[in-house]
Design a protein around this motif. Structure first.
Motif, short mmCIF file in Angstrom:
data_model
loop_
_atom_site.label_atom_id
_atom_site.label_comp_id
_atom_site.label_asym_id
_atom_site.label_seq_id
_atom_site.Cartn_x
_atom_site.Cartn_y
_atom_site.Cartn_z
N THR A 23 0.82 -1.21 0.00
CA THR A 23 0.00 0.00 0.00
C THR A 23 0.86 1.27 0.00
O THR A 23 0.36 2.34 -0.36
N GLY A 51 1.13 4.97 18.78
CA GLY A 51 0.87 4.08 17.65
C GLY A 51 2.13 3.25 17.47
O GLY A 51 2.89 3.04 18.41
N GLN A 72 1.51 3.35 12.04
CA GLN A 72 0.16 2.80 12.24
C GLN A 72 -0.35 3.44 13.53
O GLN A 72 0.18 3.19 14.60
N THR A 73 -1.35 4.31 13.38
CA THR A 73 -1.88 5.01 14.55
C THR A 73 -2.63 4.04 15.45
O THR A 73 -2.91 2.90 15.06
N ARG A 76 -8.03 3.34 18.11
CA ARG A 76 -9.15 4.25 18.38
C ARG A 76 -9.16 5.45 17.44
O ARG A 76 -10.15 6.15 17.32
N GLN A 77 -8.04 5.72 16.79
CA GLN A 77 -7.98 6.83 15.84
C GLN A 77 -8.55 6.43 14.48
O GLN A 77 -8.80 7.28 13.65
N GLY A 78 -8.73 5.15 14.27
CA GLY A 78 -9.44 4.65 13.10
C GLY A 78 -8.81 4.92 11.75
O GLY A 78 -9.50 4.96 10.75
N GLN A 79 -7.50 5.12 11.71
CA GLN A 79 -6.84 5.39 10.44
C GLN A 79 -5.96 4.20 10.05
O GLN A 79 -5.48 3.48 10.91
N GLY A 80 -5.75 4.07 8.75
CA GLY A 80 -4.85 3.04 8.26
C GLY A 80 -3.40 3.51 8.38
O GLY A 80 -3.13 4.60 8.90
N GLU A 82 0.16 5.13 7.65
CA GLU A 82 0.50 6.41 7.02
C GLU A 82 1.99 6.42 6.67
O GLU A 82 2.84 6.14 7.51
#
Length: 99
Positions: A23, A51, A72-73, A76-80, A82
């Motif tokens: 990715t 993270g 990788q956060t 609970r921050q819900g993001q993939g 970065e």
């Protein structure tokens, strides 16, 4: 047990780490203005922060490698994952260090 902020030992790549690499390939290409025919994770180290930072050694063809940093956060921050940064002109035996 690893200290928060400390860098863990080099580990063999898992399927999940290769998926992260897959990715991040286009972001690495954008950052370096290069196209990579090969982008295969070889080793990685983990740094626990707010993270998880993954420092990944990636084979990009021939004798050339790059090291990428991916954050990788926390869940609970819900993001993939970065893309954070990349070090070019690395070799197979270069140690993975934070950057």
């Amino acid at each position: 047990m690893m200290q928060p902020g400390g860098l863990g030992d080099a580990q063999h790549v898992t399927v999940d780490i290769q998926k992260i690499c897959d990715t991040m390939k286009s972001k690495a290409e954008q950052r370096t203005c290069k196209k990579y025919g090969v982008f295969v994770a070889k080793l990685y180290k983990v740094q626990v922060v707010a993270g998880t930072n993954y420092f990944i050694k990636v084979h990009v063809g021939g004798d050339d490698y790059v090291h990428i940093c991916v954050l990788q956060t926390l869940p609970r921050q819900g993001q993939g994952p970065e893309f954070v940064s990349i070090k070019e002109h690395m070799k197979k035996d270069d140690e993975i260090l934070p950057f």
